[in-house]
Design a protein around this motif. Sequence first.
Motif, PDB file in Angstrom:
ATOM      1  N   GLY A 251       0.717  -1.158  -0.011  1.00 16.13           N
ATOM      2  CA  GLY A 251       0.109  -0.027   0.061  1.00 16.13           C
ATOM      3  C   GLY A 251       0.894   1.363   0.091  1.00 16.13           C
ATOM      4  O   GLY A 251       2.153   1.329  -0.404  1.00 16.13           O
ATOM      5  N   TRP A 252       0.274   2.457   0.444  1.00 12.67           N
ATOM      6  CA  TRP A 252       1.103   3.641   0.462  1.00 12.67           C
ATOM      7  C   TRP A 252       1.270   3.998   1.860  1.00 12.67           C
ATOM      8  O   TRP A 252       0.666   3.323   2.871  1.00 12.67           O
ATOM      9  N   ILE A 253       1.886   4.943   2.214  1.00 16.94           N
ATOM     10  CA  ILE A 253       2.169   5.346   3.672  1.00 16.94           C
ATOM     11  C   ILE A 253       1.162   6.257   4.077  1.00 16.94           C
ATOM     12  O   ILE A 253       1.026   6.312   5.491  1.00 16.94           O
ATOM     13  N   THR A 254       0.271   6.580   3.191  1.00 19.82           N
ATOM     14  CA  THR A 254      -0.616   7.929   3.731  1.00 19.82           C
ATOM     15  C   THR A 254      -2.002   7.585   3.052  1.00 19.82           C
ATOM     16  O   THR A 254      -1.983   6.679   2.103  1.00 19.82           O
ATOM     17  N   ASP A 255      -3.239   8.021   3.743  1.00 20.55           N
ATOM     18  CA  ASP A 255      -4.542   7.589   2.966  1.00 20.55           C
ATOM     19  C   ASP A 255      -4.820   8.683   1.989  1.00 20.55           C
ATOM     20  O   ASP A 255      -3.915   9.555   1.957  1.00 20.55           O
ATOM     21  N   GLU A 256      -5.810   8.623   1.474  1.00 21.83           N
ATOM     22  CA  GLU A 256      -6.005   9.437   0.340  1.00 21.83           C
ATOM     23  C   GLU A 256      -6.018  10.980   0.690  1.00 21.83           C
ATOM     24  O   GLU A 256      -5.845  11.887  -0.006  1.00 21.83           O
ATOM     25  N   ALA A 257      -6.825  11.076   1.962  1.00 24.28           N
ATOM     26  CA  ALA A 257      -6.587  12.616   2.250  1.00 24.28           C
ATOM     27  C   ALA A 257      -5.273  13.066   2.530  1.00 24.28           C
ATOM     28  O   ALA A 257      -4.719  14.492   2.020  1.00 24.28           O
ATOM     29  N   GLY A 258      -4.203  12.454   3.151  1.00 29.60           N
ATOM     30  CA  GLY A 258      -3.108  12.885   2.943  1.00 29.60           C
ATOM     31  C   GLY A 258      -2.298  12.922   1.901  1.00 29.60           C
ATOM     32  O   GLY A 258      -1.377  13.847   1.607  1.00 29.60           O
TER      33      GLY A 258
END
Length: 525
Positions: A251-258
């Motif tokens: 995955g990524w290190i942050t969610d979509e808002a981040g």
Amino acid sequence: MPELDWVGKKAVLNHHREVPFHLLKCNKSLSVGDAGSGNLLVQGDNLLALKALLPYYAGKVKCIYIDPPYNTGNENWVYNDNVNSPEIRRWLRKTVGKEGDDLSRHDKWLCMMYPRLSLLRNFLTEDGVILISLDETELAHLRLMLDEVFGKANFIGSFVWNTRNTDNRVKTYLSPDHEYIIAYGRSHGASILGRRIDRSDFKNPDNDPRGPYVTDPLTGKATATERPNLHAYNMEQPGTSNVWKPDPAKGWITDEAGYRALLADNRIWWPPNPARGKPRKKRFLSETQERMPASSFWTEFRALSGAKEVGDILGRRVFAFPKPISVIQKVIDHCAPPDCIVLDSFAGTGTTAHAVLAQNTADGGSRRFIVVEMDEAISRDVTAQRIRKAIEGYGDTPGLGGGFRYCTLGAGLFDQAGNISPEVRFADLAAHIYFTETGEPIPKRAGRTPLLGVHNGTAIYLLFNGVLGDKRPDGGNVLTSITLAGLPQHDGPKTVYGEGCRLSPPRLKRERVTFKQVPYGIKVT
Ligand SMILES: C[S@@+](CC[C@H](N)C(=O)[O-])C[C@H]1O[C@@H](n2cnc3c(N)ncnc32)[C@H](O)[C@@H]1O
């Protein structure tokens, strides 16, 4: 908490408290350069030397680095590495008693180290750090001993450094190619400084107005099941059709808002070749601390030989395994702020002193060193000469400047009967009394005054050697109405040390004076 036991432990647990205080004698002919540089080389057993230094440096040292004998049992070294030097054997016999003759070499090493570590702890500032070089011979013992002396919670970590680039054939199928530098803090709050950032790593390929930056990955570490929100979107480079899907395993290190926030602030770096790279996060030099966490794994010293370095400086091979100077310089860079005192009580060839001078030259620091070497010949002919050459220069290598005072251990402060030794001067006794009374080094005093300092509201005075100008027996060293009136004023309780007291108990109470008679009222250890 698991504790280490060994033969002789009981005898040495409190030994550091019983070690008598000695004077330090300066040897001008072996001292070099600027005597006021604050640098010191002390020749003597570090147990006595540390005790002698304590009244002046307790709680003042930010960084202790020691490289004690590894206790490998290898008798071929220039210095004995198996704790069998005559001085230590004599000391063990005296301290541990008859049992001292039968100790294994591990018991001896532990008996030797425990009181020295206990003393060293008293030198550290609250945020100070001790670093200890070691191989595996005594590693497990040392860790348990340090847990006891410094506290388990104060273990910071170990640096492991690659010591060689050829096989070490001391064991059949395993070549020990590394050593350890173990770090403990005086308190839980102690921290190492970390490594300096390398400014040349920071670039600005897209002329970002915030200046040069490095990039960090945006790829995370959690699966879609663990963190579905870190897998719920794709990254899309604005103005292009480039799209990156999240790695299904990470995955990524942050969610979509981040991600959207980073995008809006132009904090995402897009790879020039989308097929070969992934978006990364910009980290600007202007927003970065000067220091980053220090890596615990050092590989860059494997080709270095401390013995060759010292041989080149002195023109002869004198030591089998001194540390390469750059290893100790790295320790100092990571752990010793630019204006602190660095203490090494197993000095050997003086690598630590040399590294302090070299690091000061490299970063403009004003660190001072205190190093102690027991062996008289090594101290005089190797340690002092090596540091002198570092200061003055050798061959094509320019001098690093500065100087140091060479000291040896002088008489004990007190003789067998508890009387003050005739060599003791006012300043010696003043430092001792202030330290034993308060646990702190004596503050700097202006001129010759009986007022040693004020601690927690109590003024501490010493009447000795006719400090008030009256040297008659029964004169200025005795607390009378006249000497009391002659003391520098203090509005609060007073502790006065003197040879006698002519004031009545009610008068002392009225004047808020506690009188302590010299020498009987002085704590001797
Ligand atoms: C492993 S060597 C240190 C080498 C040093 N780091 C260097 O790079 O040259 C240990 C040194 O500690 C000294 N030493 C051993 N016991 C000592 C003691 N009780 N007090 C002071 N020095 C001691 C030995 O004489 C030896 O020179």
